[in-house]
Write a protein that holds these residues in place. Structure first.
Motif, PDB file in Angstrom:
ATOM      1  N   ASN A 136      44.201  14.704 -17.196  1.00 21.15           N
ATOM      2  CA  ASN A 136      44.053  13.365 -16.769  1.00 21.15           C
ATOM      3  C   ASN A 136      42.671  12.800 -16.675  1.00 21.15           C
ATOM      4  OD1 ASN A 136      47.187  12.938 -15.789  1.00 21.15           O
ATOM      5  ND2 ASN A 136      46.401  15.055 -14.786  1.00 21.15           N
TER       6      ASN A 136
ATOM      7  N   ASN B  69      40.864  18.231 -16.399  1.00 25.28           N
ATOM      8  CA  ASN B  69      40.944  16.774 -15.904  1.00 25.28           C
ATOM      9  C   ASN B  69      39.415  16.061 -16.047  1.00 25.28           C
ATOM     10  OD1 ASN B  69      43.627  16.372 -14.883  1.00 25.28           O
ATOM     11  ND2 ASN B  69      43.140  18.125 -13.866  1.00 25.28           N
TER      12      ASN B  69
ATOM     13  N   ASN C 161      37.755  21.568 -15.498  1.00 28.06           N
ATOM     14  CA  ASN C 161      37.602  19.972 -15.068  1.00 28.06           C
ATOM     15  C   ASN C 161      35.945  19.536 -15.440  1.00 28.06           C
ATOM     16  OD1 ASN C 161      40.191  19.475 -13.943  1.00 28.06           O
ATOM     17  ND2 ASN C 161      39.400  21.304 -12.759  1.00 28.06           N
TER      18      ASN C 161
END
Length: 693
Positions: free
Chosen positions: A338, A371, A481
């Motif tokens: 995301n 993410n 991430n």
């Protein structure tokens, strides 16, 4: 007087400075027990074992891949804590401790904390959305003759009644897809939900750039919502856009997609939503899927509290004030690929400002993978908020927190020094004395008597202090991430955590990783939030306008008397920090750019009371293979060579294995070992610290 040893090992030589010796622990007739140990490690790594009845000269034996056991080198040892170096052979390790009289059971490790629940997890969401265009139960809301009335999709006619009627008819016939072809659909209704989605019904458009649902025309009533999911199962929304057209805050704080009770097997996929100032998307339930969506709001956007077995994947989520994604009290969830974007609002702080990226309070079994966190619309202002990933133990709504002493008990029950009520989800941990390092879920409670879900391995006694709390993080992996531009990085603030891995993340222009266990005896029954069994490895941090660090700060508030060990069995491996000499936040506890493991005392004056002397605050921390490099493009901001590590008198049995800074191998250049405890002067520095180059 407290024992203090600082041992530096360089180029094969051993230099030892001993102020006093610890009172030796005699060889125990009890059988050793290992409570806490490294979950993952590489060949040659130094790892931590912590437990009970290790004896004064513990021996550690290791079997690799089932081969004959061999005795390992002990790098550091204290009371029921031992650091050993693993063999160079790669594989699955089994270790046991011999205390001179008896041996422990083997412990096995090098298995992932979170991977098992991911690999066994079913794909969540609405089965109707697998290929809705091929579904025989496919109702075109504009043309299907099975429907009583039809929507226009012209953007001016009110299509609310026609679409709701289609949902009702499809649900009554056993389910199917209500299809909205390309067009613009106006939804307007004075009270109640604009649409109520039913079981076995999917609401699908021709694509998020082709089908748009507009709402926000008349002023919302308290009962208004865009889509209501009331006990609906196997339903979903896909391939369309949701647009709040209000220009006068007519839908300010009104509900959008909401599930007042659990809604199982729900999918929100390929949806573009511009909620503006309308209320968040609020989903609760089992097997929830949010994927491939573009979600934008002024306030908190995606609220998925108490979700289980759910996934949030491949979305772009943008907000200005609030939280991008809140998965408080959720379990067995994956957050992957995301983009979490903070609208920096050109550096303007608005009234009631509060900005967080992903909130993971009171959650367990989470995988937060690959993410990106970034900002738009200027540079985010530092305002004592702005954590990209935040856990804070429930914040202002903490429950079941208590500190006390064990009075008596057996393996399955304990009598406590305090009385209290049973709170579902609460645990009890032994934080000092016999049995230190154990925790158990509480099955029931009657005043000061508790029953445990699982018996103690070693029963605590009157020498033992306990803490009752709820884990803020349990079994969490944060890996792969990218963090950039947010005011703060990963913050576990006064949060109880166990079995957490923070691995292979990138931090740019941010502060980094801040983990703060806490004791506050004056709060209610006593707040004590331990941080046990954390692995922080292979992260890359680059300072910007604020200093970057990997920081474990044990925070002692409102008292100078320690109740127990706040940080236990935490390992920081092979991270890299590039520092610019930037200043820290104004209220930053460490004021340091590098690696920190230290006690912060907020009550003055601090002094070594007997309990404080004999109670390690941070026990068994290992730093290995970490590096600090100074940004050569900022020569004026770096004054000489600064230490890479900050420790103080709260740190016991710390092992630091690191290359020297430059060509200087002196420990003073590598480690700042302080007797200064933030705002007070303590009487000693770290205890039994081992340094190897």
């Amino acid at each position: 007087m407290v024992a203090r040893r600082l041992i530096a090992i360089a180029a094969g030589a051993v230099i030892a400075t001993t102020l006093t010796q610890l009172t030796p622990t005699l060889a125990s007739s009890e059988r050793p027990v290992i409570f806490n140990y490294s979950s993952m490690a590489n060949p040659g790594d130094v790892i931590n074992l912590q437990g009970h009845a290790f004896g004064s000269k513990p021996q550690v034996w290791c079997s690799v891949n089932g081969a004959k056991s061999e005795k390992l080198k002990v790098v550091n040892a204290g009371k029921n804590v031992v650091h050993i170096r693993l063999p160079l052979t790669k594989g699955r390790y089994r270790l046991k401790i011999f205390n001179g009289t008896a041996a422990s059971d083997f412990v096995a490790f090098n298995s992932s904390l979170v991977t098992p629940f991911i690999s066994n997890m079913e794909w969540p969401g609405c089965s109707l959305l697998i290929d809705f265009h091929l579904s025989k139960d496919h109702y075109n809301v504009c043309t299907d003759k099975r429907l009583v009335s039809h929507a226009s999709g012209d953007g001016s006619s009110n299509d609310q009644a026609a679409i709701q009627q289609a949902i009702d008819i499809v649900a009554a016939r056993g389910g199917g897809v209500v299809y909205l072809p390309a067009g613009s659909y106006k939804l307007d209704k004075e009270t109640g939900p604009l649409l109520e989605l039913k079981c076995n019904v999917a609401l699908c458009g021709a694509g998020k750039d082709a089908t748009t649902i507009n709402f926000g025309y008349s002023k919302a009533s308290p009962s208004s919502s865009l889509v209501l999911l009331d006990k609906a199962t196997n339903c979903g929304i896909s391939d369309l856009a949701l647009e709040n057209i209000s220009t006068d805050s007519a839908w300010l704080n009104a509900k959008t997609i909401t599930a007042p009770v659990h809604c199982n097997d729900f999918s929100l996929t390929k949806v573009r939503a511009n909620l503006k100032d309308a209320f968040r998307i609020d989903l609760k339930g089992d097997h929830i899927l949010v994927s491939d969506c573009q979600l934008t709001s002024l306030y908190t956007l995606l609220f998925m509290s108490t979700c289980t077995n759910s996934q949030v994947r491949n979305n772009t989520i943008t907000q200005k004030l609030g939280v991008n994604l809140d998965i408080t009290r959720s379990s067995n969830c994956v957050v992957e690929n995301n983009k979490f974007i903070l609208d920096a609002n050109k550096g303007v702080i608005e009234q009631g400002n509060m900005r967080h990226g992903v909130a993971i309070d009171l959650a367990r079994n989470l995988a937060i993978l690959n993410n990106q966190w970034s900002t738009i619309n200027g540079e985010a202002v530092i305002n004592n908020d702005g954590e990209a990933l935040l856990s804070e133990g429930g914040g202002g709504s903490r429950k079941a927190e208590e500190i006390g002493k064990i009075v008596s008990g057996n393996e399955s029950q304990s009598q406590l020094s305090q009385s209290g009520e049973f709170v579902d989800g609460a645990v009890i941990a032994i934080i000092s004395g016999k049995g230190l390092g154990q925790w158990r879920s509480i099955k029931s409670r009657n005043g000061n008597s508790i029953a445990l879900e699982k018996p103690w391995t070693v029963s605590p006694d009157h020498s033992s202090n306990y803490s009752i709390f709820m884990w803020s993080n349990q079994n969490i992996t944060v890996a792969g991430n990218s963090f950039s531009g947010w005011p703060r990085g990963i913050w576990f603030y006064q949060a109880s955590t166990t079995d957490t891995q923070i691995s292979h993340n990138q931090f740019k222009q941010m502060d980094g990783i801040f983990i703060q266990p806490c004791q506050n005896s004056a709060r209610n029954g006593g707040q004590f939030n331990p941080v046990w069994n954390t692995v922080i490895d292979h992260n890359r941090l680059t300072s910007g306008k604020v200093a970057s660090y990997i920081n474990i700060t044990a925070d002692l508030q409102q008292t100078t008397k320690l109740a127990g060990t706040m940080a236990l069995n935490n390992q920081i491996y092979r991270n890299r920090i590039t520092r610019t000499g930037s200043k820290n936040f104004a209220n930053d506890p460490a004021n340091f750019e590098g690696y920190c493991s230290y006690l912060r005392v907020e009550a003055a004056p601090y002094r070594d009371e007997p309990d404080a002397v004999n109670t390690p605050t941070l026990l068994g921390t290992i730093f290995q293979g970490n590096t600090v490099q100074d940004d050569q493009s900022q020569p004026d901001s770096i004054q000489n060579i600064k230490p890479a590590y900050l420790i103080n008198g709260g740190a016991y049995q710390t092992t630091i294995i690191a290359p020297p800074l430059g060509n200087d191998k002196s420990k003073e250049k590598l480690v700042l070992d302080s007797n200064y405890y933030w705002n007070t002067a303590g009487s000693h520095g770290s205890v039994d610290t081992v340094i190897e180059h």
